[in-house]
Design a protein around this motif. Structure first.
Motif, PDB file in Angstrom:
ATOM      1  N   MET A 171       4.199  23.764  28.097  1.00 35.86           N
ATOM      2  CA  MET A 171       4.710  25.009  28.744  1.00 35.86           C
ATOM      3  C   MET A 171       3.328  25.601  29.734  1.00 35.86           C
ATOM      4  SD  MET A 171       3.321  27.885  25.493  1.00 35.86           S
ATOM      5  CE  MET A 171       3.735  29.048  26.656  1.00 35.86           C
ATOM      6  N   ASN A 172       2.386  24.954  29.929  1.00 36.72           N
ATOM      7  CA  ASN A 172       1.447  25.614  30.852  1.00 36.72           C
ATOM      8  C   ASN A 172       1.424  24.884  32.109  1.00 36.72           C
ATOM      9  OD1 ASN A 172       0.370  27.512  29.372  1.00 36.72           O
ATOM     10  ND2 ASN A 172      -0.968  26.224  28.194  1.00 36.72           N
ATOM     11  N   SER A 173       2.252  23.415  32.118  1.00 37.44           N
ATOM     12  CA  SER A 173       2.154  22.551  33.207  1.00 37.44           C
ATOM     13  C   SER A 173       3.721  22.587  33.764  1.00 37.44           C
ATOM     14  CB  SER A 173       1.860  21.269  32.823  1.00 37.44           C
ATOM     15  OG  SER A 173       2.640  20.794  31.862  1.00 37.44           O
ATOM     16  N   GLU A 174       4.769  22.968  32.955  1.00 36.67           N
ATOM     17  CA  GLU A 174       6.047  22.919  33.657  1.00 36.67           C
ATOM     18  C   GLU A 174       6.936  23.944  33.364  1.00 36.67           C
ATOM     19  OE1 GLU A 174       8.278  19.354  31.936  1.00 36.67           O
ATOM     20  OE2 GLU A 174       5.963  18.279  31.606  1.00 36.67           O
ATOM     21  N   LYS A 175       7.573  24.513  34.645  1.00 38.14           N
ATOM     22  CA  LYS A 175       8.176  25.808  34.377  1.00 38.14           C
ATOM     23  C   LYS A 175       9.442  25.645  33.497  1.00 38.14           C
ATOM     24  CE  LYS A 175      10.335  29.069  37.471  1.00 38.14           C
ATOM     25  NZ  LYS A 175      10.615  29.776  38.895  1.00 38.14           N
ATOM     26  N   GLU A 176      10.188  24.737  33.531  1.00 38.08           N
ATOM     27  CA  GLU A 176      11.175  24.200  32.922  1.00 38.08           C
ATOM     28  C   GLU A 176      10.976  23.033  32.296  1.00 38.08           C
ATOM     29  OE1 GLU A 176      15.052  24.104  35.306  1.00 38.08           O
ATOM     30  OE2 GLU A 176      14.574  26.111  35.871  1.00 38.08           O
ATOM     31  N   ILE A 177      11.118  22.911  30.884  1.00 38.47           N
ATOM     32  CA  ILE A 177      10.732  21.746  30.213  1.00 38.47           C
ATOM     33  C   ILE A 177      11.931  21.009  29.555  1.00 38.47           C
ATOM     34  CG2 ILE A 177       9.409  21.421  27.985  1.00 38.47           C
ATOM     35  CD1 ILE A 177       7.831  24.001  28.375  1.00 38.47           C
ATOM     36  N   TYR A 178      11.770  19.668  30.119  1.00 39.85           N
ATOM     37  CA  TYR A 178      12.849  18.981  29.511  1.00 39.85           C
ATOM     38  C   TYR A 178      12.265  17.733  28.831  1.00 39.85           C
ATOM     39  CZ  TYR A 178      15.805  21.080  32.819  1.00 39.85           C
ATOM     40  OH  TYR A 178      16.424  22.003  33.516  1.00 39.85           O
ATOM     41  N   ILE A 179      12.948  17.314  27.784  1.00 36.58           N
ATOM     42  CA  ILE A 179      12.691  16.034  27.141  1.00 36.58           C
ATOM     43  C   ILE A 179      13.841  14.987  26.871  1.00 36.58           C
ATOM     44  CG2 ILE A 179      13.009  16.948  24.969  1.00 36.58           C
ATOM     45  CD1 ILE A 179      10.523  15.480  23.664  1.00 36.58           C
ATOM     46  N   THR A 180      13.582  13.743  27.027  1.00 39.00           N
ATOM     47  CA  THR A 180      14.932  12.964  26.727  1.00 39.00           C
ATOM     48  C   THR A 180      15.119  12.710  25.257  1.00 39.00           C
ATOM     49  OG1 THR A 180      13.515  10.786  26.834  1.00 39.00           O
ATOM     50  CG2 THR A 180      14.543  11.768  28.903  1.00 39.00           C
ATOM     51  N   PHE A 181      16.243  12.264  25.012  1.00 40.11           N
ATOM     52  CA  PHE A 181      16.513  12.020  23.571  1.00 40.11           C
ATOM     53  C   PHE A 181      15.444  10.796  22.927  1.00 40.11           C
ATOM     54  CE2 PHE A 181      18.865   9.985  19.901  1.00 40.11           C
ATOM     55  CZ  PHE A 181      19.281  11.229  19.330  1.00 40.11           C
ATOM     56  N   ASN A 182      15.490   9.764  23.970  1.00 46.54           N
ATOM     57  CA  ASN A 182      14.317   8.881  23.479  1.00 46.54           C
ATOM     58  C   ASN A 182      12.984   8.994  23.162  1.00 46.54           C
ATOM     59  OD1 ASN A 182      15.068   6.170  23.008  1.00 46.54           O
ATOM     60  ND2 ASN A 182      14.383   5.207  24.941  1.00 46.54           N
ATOM     61  N   GLU A 183      12.356  10.120  24.056  1.00 47.75           N
ATOM     62  CA  GLU A 183      10.933  10.784  24.062  1.00 47.75           C
ATOM     63  C   GLU A 183      10.964  11.676  22.827  1.00 47.75           C
ATOM     64  OE1 GLU A 183       9.882  11.225  28.826  1.00 47.75           O
ATOM     65  OE2 GLU A 183      10.966  12.933  27.573  1.00 47.75           O
ATOM     66  N   LEU A 184      12.085  12.311  22.445  1.00 47.57           N
ATOM     67  CA  LEU A 184      12.072  12.943  21.179  1.00 47.57           C
ATOM     68  C   LEU A 184      12.014  12.449  19.970  1.00 47.57           C
ATOM     69  CD1 LEU A 184      12.508  15.628  19.501  1.00 47.57           C
ATOM     70  CD2 LEU A 184      14.726  15.402  19.661  1.00 47.57           C
ATOM     71  N   ASN A 185      12.623  10.982  20.022  1.00 43.41           N
ATOM     72  CA  ASN A 185      12.390  10.139  18.974  1.00 43.41           C
ATOM     73  C   ASN A 185      11.204   9.677  18.823  1.00 43.41           C
ATOM     74  OD1 ASN A 185      15.255  10.634  17.404  1.00 43.41           O
ATOM     75  ND2 ASN A 185      15.913   9.086  19.154  1.00 43.41           N
ATOM     76  N   ASP A 186      10.643   9.203  19.849  1.00 42.62           N
ATOM     77  CA  ASP A 186       9.089   9.020  19.791  1.00 42.62           C
ATOM     78  C   ASP A 186       7.997   9.807  19.193  1.00 42.62           C
ATOM     79  OD1 ASP A 186      10.019   6.376  21.040  1.00 42.62           O
ATOM     80  OD2 ASP A 186       9.212   7.120  23.179  1.00 42.62           O
ATOM     81  N   ARG A 187       8.279  11.014  19.404  1.00 40.54           N
ATOM     82  CA  ARG A 187       7.678  12.082  18.843  1.00 40.54           C
ATOM     83  C   ARG A 187       7.843  12.251  17.657  1.00 40.54           C
ATOM     84  NH1 ARG A 187       5.015  16.064  22.123  1.00 40.54           N
ATOM     85  NH2 ARG A 187       4.910  15.639  24.215  1.00 40.54           N
ATOM     86  N   VAL A 188       9.156  12.174  17.020  1.00 36.91           N
ATOM     87  CA  VAL A 188       9.554  12.339  15.622  1.00 36.91           C
ATOM     88  C   VAL A 188       8.718  11.103  14.966  1.00 36.91           C
ATOM     89  CG1 VAL A 188      11.337  11.879  14.011  1.00 36.91           C
ATOM     90  CG2 VAL A 188      11.657  13.335  16.066  1.00 36.91           C
TER      91      VAL A 188
END
Length: 214
Positions: free
Chosen positions: A113-130
């Motif tokens: 939130m402090n580095s990006e005005k609009e925040i996106y994540i790909t489905f792949n990136e989400l699964n990596d975090r999960v």
């Protein structure tokens, strides 16, 4: 004239927006500026927020306008905190898997939130975090949870409805409403009751400390 004289004197177009705002808040809890600018702009214009608040208080609800984050949130009226049957988005409506995924999305938003005005994540990136936080979720359950979060205006999908065969690069927009989907006490209760991953709890504590210091 009745109790809602303000509504009775509205132009038809404004009266329609007023009713749409009420329906959207009751159905989705949040109205997000970046998702529905027409409804958000109507609420923050003039005395509309005050009138919507007065209207909702009749049935035990109220609203909070978070201009700094660009959304309006439905909440219980302070006069009806103990009223049985008043419902609002809360962790008790989610399954354990949905709670786990919500917390991963919540942490992702805070970390960006402090580095990006609009925040996106790909489905792949989400699964990596999960996987990193050790909260594995079956694909079908994950898709169902994401659809539910979209309904409550916590996230949005770009370029896919989750029905495609390859959604690994699908973009998911994260809204600031994620930070308010559960309050601190609710998050702590969820972590104590449902989360076995020390990693996720540590991240939660670190983010809370950083916000407090600011």
């Amino acid at each position: 004239m009745g109790e809602f004289e303000y509504l009775e004197n509205m132009r038809p177009a404004d009266a329609d927006l007023f009713k749409r705002c009420i329906r959207e808040l009751l159905d989705s809890t949040f109205i997000v500026r970046d998702k529905d600018a027409n409804l958000y702009d109507f609420i923050v214009r003039g005395s509309n927020a005050e009138e919507i608040s007065r209207y909702l208080k009749v049935i035990g609800y109220d609203i909070t306008v978070m201009k700094e984050y660009g959304f309006v949130m439905l909440k219980q009226s302070e006069n009806d905190n103990e009223t049985v049957g008043i419902k609002r988005l809360s962790f008790q409506q989610f399954t354990n898997d949905q709670i786990h995924l919500l917390l991963v999305l919540w942490e992702t938003y805070l970390s960006k939130m402090n580095s990006e005005k609009e925040i996106y994540i790909t489905f792949n990136e989400l699964n990596d975090r999960v996987n990193y936080y050790n909260v594995p979720i079956k694909l079908g359950v994950e898709k169902e949870a994401l659809r539910l979060f979209k309904r409550f205006s916590l996230i949005d999908f770009l370029g896919s409805d989750l029905n495609g065969s390859d959604i690994s690069d699908m973009s998911i927009r994260l809204y600031p409403t994620l930070m308010f989907s559960m309050d601190y006490d609710q998050l702590r209760t969820v972590l104590n009751e449902h989360i076995n991953s020390i990693k996720l709890e540590d991240v939660f504590d670190n983010n809370v400390e950083e916000e407090t210091e600011e």
